[in-house]
Write an enzyme that holds these catalytic residues in place. Structure first.
Site, short mmCIF file in Angstrom:
data_model
loop_
_atom_site.label_atom_id
_atom_site.label_comp_id
_atom_site.label_asym_id
_atom_site.label_seq_id
_atom_site.Cartn_x
_atom_site.Cartn_y
_atom_site.Cartn_z
N GLU A 187 -20.99 24.02 3.82
CA GLU A 187 -22.06 24.52 4.70
C GLU A 187 -21.51 25.38 5.84
O GLU A 187 -21.66 25.04 7.02
CB GLU A 187 -22.89 23.34 5.22
CG GLU A 187 -23.63 22.64 4.09
CD GLU A 187 -24.43 21.42 4.54
OE1 GLU A 187 -24.23 20.93 5.66
OE2 GLU A 187 -25.26 20.95 3.75
N GLU B 224 -26.42 19.51 -3.13
CA GLU B 224 -26.90 18.28 -2.48
C GLU B 224 -28.43 18.28 -2.55
O GLU B 224 -29.07 19.19 -2.05
CB GLU B 224 -26.47 18.24 -1.00
CG GLU B 224 -24.96 18.27 -0.81
CD GLU B 224 -24.54 18.26 0.66
OE1 GLU B 224 -25.41 18.04 1.53
OE2 GLU B 224 -23.36 18.51 0.93
#
Ligand SMILES: [Zn+2]
Length: 715
Positions: A184, A353
């Site tokens: 991220e 995710e």
């Protein structure tokens, strides 16, 4: 209309190519490998796992349970730097090797994460220069994650060293199938670094971009406020000064920071390509975030990977006091998926995710309702996902993400979504390769331009004007047409689409303008709004009447542009866009037609009666200018009406809350019907469809339960 994409090509030839040993993309080979395993399928179905946070005595049980769930893979180790390199140059991979062996024994493939998002304390203590400097000039501190500068040479070197050691150790290890670089990159407390290393990096990047200082000084207009640079080393970063920064410098700084993160990623990628040539490599991000240009970031990676937390986004939206989007959170999630697919030109993406339970750092988003985790999974697949990893296996009892629930609860009991996920995995494996590898069908494109987003942030024109909000609102309005939407770059080929939407196209290059003109000339419909073509790519305002390069194609001149504060305005629609008068929110461009027909006019103030919305006919196409910032209901009605005029039709008529997605392979077509509401809904169907999930058929209508899913194939 479109040339075959890799997926379309694969869809028809996957088995044949495998049999003939033709070189498949790395991700497809990984899928083929896991498909060959007893627990396999045609899609990566896994979980994010943390053996580093779990007693070793439980790894065997965890792996057995994952295998029992039908999972094909895990992602591990992306935050385990301190365990893998407990002191500088001392590496300990024994624990990770044992974890991989146990997982492999249970036919679970492993995606390894490189750990650069969270450097260990010994590194922070020894090299404090690696800490990021935020927009207030403050240096971040260790103790969280992503507190590092993407340019800092020591941080880059040590990130590459640990990743290289992992690659050396696990490049040939059975069970390892691919890599996730970092984690991220777009998320952190400070989205830009302004340290001295970044300043030097910026100056070097500018040398390459402009070659000479004359070019740079001209491009930025540095004669203003006596900012003419006589040496590249004089160029500052846009930290606090006695006035606002030069807009050209500030925009280039955003471009440079995006580049710095991409080049950081590509350093690790180049090493992994060399050392692990059979493994796929990606990195993961979340939804529509404009920190880094995703098209650049993923250009050399094998596929895009995005993280998806619908409940968490919903909670954040409520927390920030934002008004609900026209189609709710479902359309925001679809936008993220459509971007993920589009950044690699329509190729399959992975959800690295996927929310499986209550999610949050300090507060909880609600536990997904029964059926929602399955629904979100199918929503990803419907938009082109070739892999889903649920976040996470067990729930941490320590650390900052204790509230982030997984498939096992804190006490290792099964979460409310446990059986639902097992059922979903089973269903997806049975769905079949043909539909999973079919092409997402898009009749519509939405332009998403990182430069525009950054330039509008630098000088919004109105304090509340925000590019991301405009793009999200427009997507919400047009997604209700169920026509398939690609989220494209400003200079992308427009010819595959019937209609192209480009909100707040503030910066306009000559190349983009030329593509828009030929698209309209050839019969396409181009729809845009206020602040069109105001600036060049250098963030200078054009010296021609607005809308600058698009004046001819739009058939209007902007007579004036007026932000809205207390003196509200409204518009009256012509019969073609019939509806109650619309309100103007933030902005009004006053349009003077030079050939365009008027579709709406202002009703108040000194410009009452003047044009607010126009449509110009050029060749066999149309160009629509929406000068007013319309209220949500009016905008939705106008954009849907225009879609209809462009000949775009949904595959079925459906009630609100139902999302449709069409997938195609050759002359076959599948419709994913996704019910985002809690109540059962009925959809009329014009012919008989086969239900791929039940094996039954539907004629006349199909019922979809609350949070339910149907995958329909035309008979
Ligand atoms: Zn920096």
């Amino acid at each position: 209309m479109t040339s075959p994409t890799r997926r379309e090509f694969l869809g028809g030839a996957f088995v044949l190519m495998s049999a003939a040993s033709i070189r498949l993309p790395l991700w497809a080979r990984a899928v083929a490998n896991v498909a060959a395993a007893p627990s396999g399928g045609q899609i990566l179905l896994g979980v994010d796992y943390y053996p580093d946070q779990t007693p070793e005595a439980l790894w065997e049980e965890d792996s057995r349970m994952m295998s029992d769930m039908g999972f094909t893979n895990v992602r591990i180790a992306e935050f385990a730097w301190a365990l893998m390199e407990p002191s500088e140059g001392k590496f300990e991979f024994g624990w990770l090797h044992r974890a991989i062996q146990i997982l492999h024994k249970h036919n679970i493939g492993v995606i390894l994460g490189t750990p650069s998002a969270a450097p260990p304390p010994w590194l922070s203590a020894k090299y404090p220069d690696i800490f990021e400097v935020n927009a207030q000039g403050q240096r971040l501190r260790p103790g969280g994650r992503r507190f590092t500068c993407p340019t800092n040479p020591v941080y880059r070197k040590l990130s590459l060293v640990i990743a290289t050691q992992m690659a050396k150790k696990f490049g040939e290890t059975e069970g390892v199938i691919g890599w996730q670089i970092d984690n991220e990159l777009t998320l952190g407390s400070s989205l830009r670094c302004y340290c001295n290393f970044c300043q030097v990096g910026f100056q070097n990047w500018l040398r390459t971009r402009y070659s000479t200082l004359d070019n740079l000084n001209q491009s930025w207009g540095t004669v203003f406020w006596s900012q003419t640079y006589s040496d590249f080393s004089q160029i500052p970063v846009p930290l606090l000064s006695g006035g606002d920064p030069n807009p050209g410098l500030a925009l280039d700084y955003d471009r440079y920071q995006s580049y710095a993160n991409t080049s950081f990623t590509e350093e690790q990628l180049a090493m992994l390509r060399q050392m692990c040539p059979t493994h796929f490599v990606t990195t993961n991000n979340v939804g529509l975030v404009d920190t880094i240009d995703m098209r650049d970031l993923y250009a050399k990676l094998d596929f895009a990977a995005f993280d998806n937390y619908p409940g968490f986004f919903d909670m954040l939206t409520a927390q920030e006091g934002k008004s609900p989007l026209p189609e709710g959170i479902a359309s925001t999630i679809s936008l993220g998926h459509d971007l993920a697919r589009s950044v690699k030109g329509g190729e399959p993406f992975m959800i690295m995710e996927e929310q499986s339970g209550k999610a949050g750092q300090k507060t909880f988003a609600p536990q997904p309702e029964t059926g929602q985790v399955r629904l979100w999974t199918y929503q990803g697949v419907a938009h082109g996902a070739m892999g889903i990893n649920y976040f996470r296996w067990d729930t941490a009892t320590f650390g900052a993400e204790q509230y982030w629930h997984g498939i096992l609860n804190h006490d290792r009991s099964k979460s409310p979504a446990y059986e639902e996920i097992r059922q979903t995995v089973k269903e997806l494996k049975a769905l079949g390769q043909e539909v999973l590898y079919s092409q997402y069908a898009a009749q519509t494109a939405l332009v998403f331009d990182y430069d525009c987003s950054w330039a509008v942030k630098i000088q919004p024109g109105h304090y509340a004007l925000d590019y991301m909000t405009q793009v999200t609102s427009w997507y919400g309005a047009i997604s209700a047409s169920h026509t398939g939407i690609d989220v494209i770059a400003p200079e992308a080929d427009l010819s595959p689409y019937k209609i192209v939407f480009a909100p707040l196209a503030y910066l306009m290059s000559e190349k983009q303008a030329a593509k828009i003109k030929s698209f309209v000339q050839a019969g396409g419909m181009f729809v845009t709004n206020f602040r069109l073509g105001v600036k060049t790519e250098s963030s200078q305002i054009v010296r021609t009447p607005l809308p600058g390069l698009l004046r001819d194609v739009m058939g209007v001149t902007v007579a004036d542009y007026i932000p809205i504060y207390s003196a509200k305005n409204a518009v009256k629609f012509a019969p073609g866009l019939a509806g109650p008068d619309g309100e103007c929110g933030l902005w009004t461009d006053i349009l003077q037609p030079t050939g365009a027909e008027v579709l709406a006019s202002y009703t108040k103030g000194s410009h009452a009666g003047e044009a607010a919305i126009t449509m110009n006919t050029v060749g066999s196409g149309k160009a629509v200018y929406i000068g007013a910032d319309l209220d949500a209901a009016s905008l939705a009605r106008v954009l849907r009406t225009l879609s209809g005029l462009a000949g775009v039709k949904p595959p079925l008529e459906v009630p609100p809350g139902i999302e449709l997605t069409v997938r195609r392979a050759g002359d076959k077509q599948w419709i994913f019907v996704l019910n985002h509401t809690s109540v059962s809904q009925s959809v009329s169907i014009p012919k008989t469809f086969t239900d791929l999930l039940t094996g039954g058929t539907h004629t006349g209508k199909v019922d979809v339960s609350g949070y339910g899913v149907r995958v329909l194939q035309g008979a």
